[in-house]
Design a protein around this motif. Structure first.
Motif, short mmCIF file in Angstrom:
data_model
loop_
_atom_site.label_atom_id
_atom_site.label_comp_id
_atom_site.label_asym_id
_atom_site.label_seq_id
_atom_site.Cartn_x
_atom_site.Cartn_y
_atom_site.Cartn_z
N LEU A 51 47.19 -27.10 -72.54
CA LEU A 51 47.64 -27.61 -71.24
C LEU A 51 48.56 -26.61 -70.54
CD1 LEU A 51 48.27 -31.34 -72.08
CD2 LEU A 51 46.76 -30.49 -70.29
N SER A 52 49.46 -26.00 -71.28
CA SER A 52 50.42 -25.08 -70.66
C SER A 52 49.77 -23.76 -70.26
CB SER A 52 51.63 -24.85 -71.58
OG SER A 52 51.25 -24.10 -72.71
N ASP A 53 48.64 -23.42 -70.89
CA ASP A 53 47.95 -22.16 -70.58
C ASP A 53 47.01 -22.27 -69.38
OD1 ASP A 53 49.22 -20.93 -72.70
OD2 ASP A 53 47.50 -21.09 -74.06
N GLN A 54 46.76 -23.48 -68.90
CA GLN A 54 45.79 -23.69 -67.82
C GLN A 54 46.49 -23.85 -66.47
OE1 GLN A 54 42.58 -23.44 -68.84
NE2 GLN A 54 43.55 -23.20 -70.83
N ASN A 55 45.79 -23.44 -65.43
CA ASN A 55 46.20 -23.81 -64.08
C ASN A 55 45.42 -25.09 -63.77
OD1 ASN A 55 46.60 -24.20 -61.37
ND2 ASN A 55 46.43 -22.04 -60.84
N LEU A 56 46.03 -26.22 -64.08
CA LEU A 56 45.33 -27.49 -64.01
C LEU A 56 44.78 -27.78 -62.62
CD1 LEU A 56 47.72 -29.68 -66.22
CD2 LEU A 56 45.57 -28.57 -66.88
N ILE A 107 38.19 -27.26 -76.99
CA ILE A 107 39.43 -26.58 -77.35
C ILE A 107 39.40 -26.18 -78.83
CG2 ILE A 107 41.95 -26.77 -77.47
CD1 ILE A 107 41.69 -28.99 -75.27
N ASP A 108 38.95 -27.11 -79.68
CA ASP A 108 38.86 -26.86 -81.12
C ASP A 108 37.70 -27.68 -81.68
OD1 ASP A 108 39.18 -26.43 -83.82
OD2 ASP A 108 41.26 -27.06 -83.91
N GLY A 109 36.49 -27.20 -81.43
CA GLY A 109 35.30 -27.91 -81.88
C GLY A 109 35.30 -29.34 -81.38
N ASP A 110 34.83 -30.27 -82.22
CA ASP A 110 34.82 -31.67 -81.82
C ASP A 110 36.14 -32.37 -82.13
OD1 ASP A 110 34.64 -31.91 -84.58
OD2 ASP A 110 33.06 -33.41 -84.54
N ARG A 111 37.08 -31.61 -82.69
CA ARG A 111 38.39 -32.19 -83.04
C ARG A 111 39.30 -32.31 -81.82
NH1 ARG A 111 41.40 -30.01 -87.77
NH2 ARG A 111 42.07 -28.46 -86.26
N LEU A 112 39.08 -31.47 -80.83
CA LEU A 112 39.95 -31.42 -79.65
C LEU A 112 39.10 -31.01 -78.45
CD1 LEU A 112 43.04 -31.85 -79.37
CD2 LEU A 112 43.31 -29.40 -79.67
N VAL A 113 38.82 -31.98 -77.58
CA VAL A 113 37.95 -31.75 -76.43
C VAL A 113 38.64 -32.30 -75.18
CG1 VAL A 113 35.69 -32.26 -75.42
CG2 VAL A 113 35.90 -31.95 -77.89
N ALA A 114 38.56 -31.53 -74.10
CA ALA A 114 39.16 -31.95 -72.83
C ALA A 114 38.06 -32.25 -71.81
CB ALA A 114 40.08 -30.86 -72.29
N ALA A 115 38.34 -33.21 -70.96
CA ALA A 115 37.46 -33.50 -69.82
C ALA A 115 38.35 -33.55 -68.58
CB ALA A 115 36.74 -34.82 -70.02
N VAL A 116 37.94 -32.82 -67.56
CA VAL A 116 38.62 -32.85 -66.26
C VAL A 116 37.68 -33.57 -65.30
CG1 VAL A 116 39.50 -31.46 -64.35
CG2 VAL A 116 39.87 -30.70 -66.70
N ASP A 168 44.96 -45.61 -55.08
CA ASP A 168 44.32 -45.37 -53.80
C ASP A 168 44.07 -43.88 -53.67
OD1 ASP A 168 44.56 -48.08 -53.01
OD2 ASP A 168 46.65 -47.72 -52.42
N GLY A 169 42.98 -43.52 -53.07
CA GLY A 169 42.69 -42.11 -52.87
C GLY A 169 42.13 -41.47 -54.13
N GLU A 170 42.00 -40.16 -54.05
CA GLU A 170 41.39 -39.40 -55.14
C GLU A 170 42.40 -39.11 -56.24
OE1 GLU A 170 37.90 -36.60 -54.12
OE2 GLU A 170 39.68 -35.33 -54.38
N ILE A 171 41.95 -39.21 -57.50
CA ILE A 171 42.79 -38.91 -58.65
C ILE A 171 42.08 -37.84 -59.48
CG2 ILE A 171 43.78 -39.83 -60.78
CD1 ILE A 171 43.74 -42.63 -59.36
N LYS A 172 42.78 -36.76 -59.73
CA LYS A 172 42.26 -35.71 -60.62
C LYS A 172 43.09 -35.78 -61.89
CE LYS A 172 41.19 -30.82 -61.10
NZ LYS A 172 41.16 -29.49 -60.44
N LYS A 173 42.38 -35.82 -63.03
CA LYS A 173 43.11 -35.90 -64.29
C LYS A 173 42.34 -35.17 -65.38
CE LYS A 173 43.44 -39.87 -66.42
NZ LYS A 173 43.72 -41.29 -66.69
N MET A 174 43.05 -34.93 -66.46
CA MET A 174 42.45 -34.39 -67.67
C MET A 174 42.69 -35.40 -68.78
SD MET A 174 43.35 -31.00 -69.96
CE MET A 174 42.61 -29.78 -68.88
N VAL A 175 41.66 -35.61 -69.58
CA VAL A 175 41.78 -36.43 -70.78
C VAL A 175 41.42 -35.55 -71.96
CG1 VAL A 175 40.98 -38.45 -72.05
CG2 VAL A 175 41.22 -38.57 -69.55
#
Length: 150
Positions: free
Chosen positions: A26-31, A41-50, A138-145
């Motif tokens: 998270l700290s290495d990305q320009n979110l 991020i680390d195989g199926d152990r750590l996966v992000a979705a934006v 309300d409005g658009e929400i951008k997030k990472m899970v």
């Protein structure tokens, strides 16, 4: 459940062996400039979705009042303002359908006990005992899970 700001994320790295790697990612990305999509991020152990989606009404979000058995969610608000419904799993009594092992999700027809807000720069850690209904707003929400395998 833990709610805090990304600036304080180091406080939580010891809670799970993969949290340090997740928060380093998270700290290495320009979110704000990350494209919607999945990121390994680390195989199926750590996966992000934006993703970027329109906010939902409380009623609409509560139709998908969910929790997971095999993953911890680290949900990060990138832009917009989001509310999330929450209730401890032990207080949920109305199971809604069968557990889906492919998507690692169970749904409940219960209502949340509380709602909390998230703004850009904040995150929530949701453990298997945390039933939640995200994307209220309300409005658009951008997030990472980030899905952290247990």
């Amino acid at each position: 459940m833990i709610l805090d700001t990304l600036a304080n994320s180091k406080k939580y790295q010891a809670l799970h062996p993969l949290f340090e790697k997740a928060f380093a990612y998270l700290s290495d990305q320009n979110l704000s400039t990350m494209a919607d999509g999945k990121y390994e991020i680390d195989g199926d152990r750590l996966v992000a979705a934006v993703f970027t989606k329109p906010g939902k009404s409380t009623e609409e979000a509560n139709e998908k009042f969910e929790c997971h058995d095999k993953h911890i969610d680290i949900q990060v608000c990138i832009s917009g303002k989001e509310s999330i419904g929450w209730k401890p799993r032990e207080n949920c009594k109305q199971v809604k359908g069968d557990y889906n092992p492919e998507k690692d999700v169970s749904f409940y027809a219960d209502a949340p006990e509380m709602y909390f807000g998230m703004e850009p720069g904040q995150f929530v850690i949701l453990f298997p005992e945390d039933v939640h209904s995200p994307l209220i707003g309300d409005g658009e929400i951008k997030k990472m899970v980030i899905k952290v395998k247990i």
